[in-house]
Design a protein around this motif. Structure first.
Motif, PDB file in Angstrom:
ATOM      1  N   ALA A   1       0.834  -1.215   0.000  1.00 41.51           N
ATOM      2  CA  ALA A   1       0.000   0.000   0.000  1.00 41.51           C
ATOM      3  C   ALA A   1       0.868   1.265   0.000  1.00 41.51           C
ATOM      4  N   ALA A   2       1.922   1.269   0.806  1.00 35.87           N
ATOM      5  CA  ALA A   2       2.819   2.434   0.851  1.00 35.87           C
ATOM      6  C   ALA A   2       3.475   2.654  -0.512  1.00 35.87           C
ATOM      7  N   ALA A   3       3.925   1.559  -1.137  1.00 38.16           N
ATOM      8  CA  ALA A   3       4.550   1.666  -2.457  1.00 38.16           C
ATOM      9  C   ALA A   3       3.549   2.164  -3.498  1.00 38.16           C
ATOM     10  N   LEU A   4       2.308   1.713  -3.388  1.00 39.73           N
ATOM     11  CA  LEU A   4       1.273   2.142  -4.339  1.00 39.73           C
ATOM     12  C   LEU A   4       0.919   3.619  -4.166  1.00 39.73           C
ATOM     13  N   LEU A   5       0.860   4.087  -2.934  1.00 41.25           N
ATOM     14  CA  LEU A   5       0.575   5.507  -2.703  1.00 41.25           C
ATOM     15  C   LEU A   5       1.698   6.379  -3.278  1.00 41.25           C
ATOM     16  N   GLU A   6       2.926   5.926  -3.106  1.00 42.40           N
ATOM     17  CA  GLU A   6       4.060   6.664  -3.665  1.00 42.40           C
ATOM     18  C   GLU A   6       3.985   6.682  -5.193  1.00 42.40           C
ATOM     19  N   ALA A   7       3.674   5.536  -5.788  1.00 42.47           N
ATOM     20  CA  ALA A   7       3.540   5.459  -7.242  1.00 42.47           C
ATOM     21  C   ALA A   7       2.412   6.360  -7.734  1.00 42.47           C
ATOM     22  N   ALA A   8       1.298   6.376  -7.000  1.00 38.69           N
ATOM     23  CA  ALA A   8       0.157   7.203  -7.398  1.00 38.69           C
ATOM     24  C   ALA A   8       0.475   8.699  -7.271  1.00 38.69           C
ATOM     25  N   ALA A   9       1.289   9.057  -6.292  1.00 37.00           N
ATOM     26  CA  ALA A   9       1.691  10.469  -6.151  1.00 37.00           C
ATOM     27  C   ALA A   9       2.568  10.890  -7.325  1.00 37.00           C
ATOM     28  N   GLU A  10       3.355   9.939  -7.846  1.00 39.69           N
ATOM     29  CA  GLU A  10       4.242  10.215  -8.978  1.00 39.69           C
ATOM     30  C   GLU A  10       3.569   9.959 -10.324  1.00 39.69           C
ATOM     31  N   GLY A  11       2.437   9.255 -10.316  1.00 37.96           N
ATOM     32  CA  GLY A  11       1.758   8.901 -11.555  1.00 37.96           C
ATOM     33  C   GLY A  11       2.427   7.732 -12.270  1.00 37.96           C
ATOM     34  N   ASN A  12       3.183   6.908 -11.529  1.00 35.45           N
ATOM     35  CA  ASN A  12       3.908   5.776 -12.098  1.00 35.45           C
ATOM     36  C   ASN A  12       2.987   4.557 -12.145  1.00 35.45           C
ATOM     37  N   THR A  13       2.511   4.213 -13.328  1.00 38.56           N
ATOM     38  CA  THR A  13       1.567   3.106 -13.464  1.00 38.56           C
ATOM     39  C   THR A  13       2.240   1.772 -13.775  1.00 38.56           C
ATOM     40  N   GLU A  14       3.561   1.739 -13.781  1.00 38.25           N
ATOM     41  CA  GLU A  14       4.265   0.472 -13.994  1.00 38.25           C
ATOM     42  C   GLU A  14       4.079  -0.398 -12.748  1.00 38.25           C
ATOM     43  N   THR A  15       4.024  -1.720 -12.945  1.00 41.02           N
ATOM     44  CA  THR A  15       3.899  -2.640 -11.821  1.00 41.02           C
ATOM     45  C   THR A  15       5.150  -2.545 -10.949  1.00 41.02           C
ATOM     46  N   ILE A  16       4.950  -2.384  -9.658  1.00 39.38           N
ATOM     47  CA  ILE A  16       6.045  -2.282  -8.713  1.00 39.38           C
ATOM     48  C   ILE A  16       6.281  -3.674  -8.137  1.00 39.38           C
ATOM     49  N   VAL A  17       7.519  -4.126  -8.138  1.00 39.88           N
ATOM     50  CA  VAL A  17       7.848  -5.434  -7.579  1.00 39.88           C
ATOM     51  C   VAL A  17       8.690  -5.203  -6.342  1.00 39.88           C
ATOM     52  N   LEU A  18       8.134  -5.595  -5.184  1.00 43.28           N
ATOM     53  CA  LEU A  18       8.843  -5.473  -3.907  1.00 43.28           C
ATOM     54  C   LEU A  18       9.535  -6.778  -3.593  1.00 43.28           C
ATOM     55  N   LYS A  19      10.637  -6.692  -2.903  1.00 43.24           N
ATOM     56  CA  LYS A  19      11.363  -7.924  -2.550  1.00 43.24           C
ATOM     57  C   LYS A  19      11.080  -8.321  -1.137  1.00 43.24           C
TER      58      LYS A  19
END
Length: 165
Positions: A147-165
């Motif tokens: 969720a934290a990673a998605l909020l950051e992506a949404a603030a930046e407008g980055n719609t690429e899939t984020i892969v967390l390790k």
């Protein structure tokens, strides 16, 4: 002897007065700092999210599941959240009846119910900082991370899939 007692009392009273002034100053300074942090957090939380669909996932765990989390942002707010676990065949943990029965009997909550609670809390709070779901601590930790990673992506407008390790 009386002079020494009076002098000691006056010195003690002076120290107390100075200490009280110092504490008041420190309390005021701490209060201002706390308020500044609250304002900063509020501004960060209120950062404009860009409309779109965002996806994050983790790698596969030892049991063959990876967390997958998708959110939809509309009007600058998270309007939908879907969190689940997916195996290598694409099957979802929330739809695995046997897994859900076993989890519920052991921890008091099924995977489906836990993820539904987390999704709802996230949309309501508009924040990754949600309460831990009893019986699903590990899932809640994964949820918060995605969720934290998605909020950051949404603030930046980055719609690429984020892969967390």
């Amino acid at each position: 002897m009386k002079k020494k007692i009076v002098l000691a009392s006056m010195l003690f009273a002076s120290v107390l007065a100075l200490a009280a002034c110092g504490n008041s100053s420190e309390k005021e300074s701490a209060k201002e700092t706390t308020e500044a942090v609250k304002v900063e957090k509020k501004e960060t939380a209120a950062a404009e999210l860009k409309d779109g669909t965002y996806k994050a996932e983790t790698g596969f765990d030892d049991r063959g599941w990876k967390a997958v989390h998708t959110i939809t942002v509309s009007g600058g707010k998270v309007t939908e959240s879907t969190f689940d676990y997916e195996n290598k065949d694409g099957a979802l943990k929330s739809e695995d009846e046997e897994y859900n029965k076993n989890m519920e009997s052991k921890s008091g909550i099924s995977s489906k119910d836990a993820t539904d609670q987390m999704d709802k809390a996230f949309v309501e709070a508009q924040s990754a900082d949600i309460e831990v779901v009893t019986g699903a601590t590990h899932s809640t930790e994964n949820f918060k991370a995605t969720a934290a990673a998605l909020l950051e992506a949404a603030a930046e407008g980055n719609t690429e899939t984020i892969v967390l390790k």
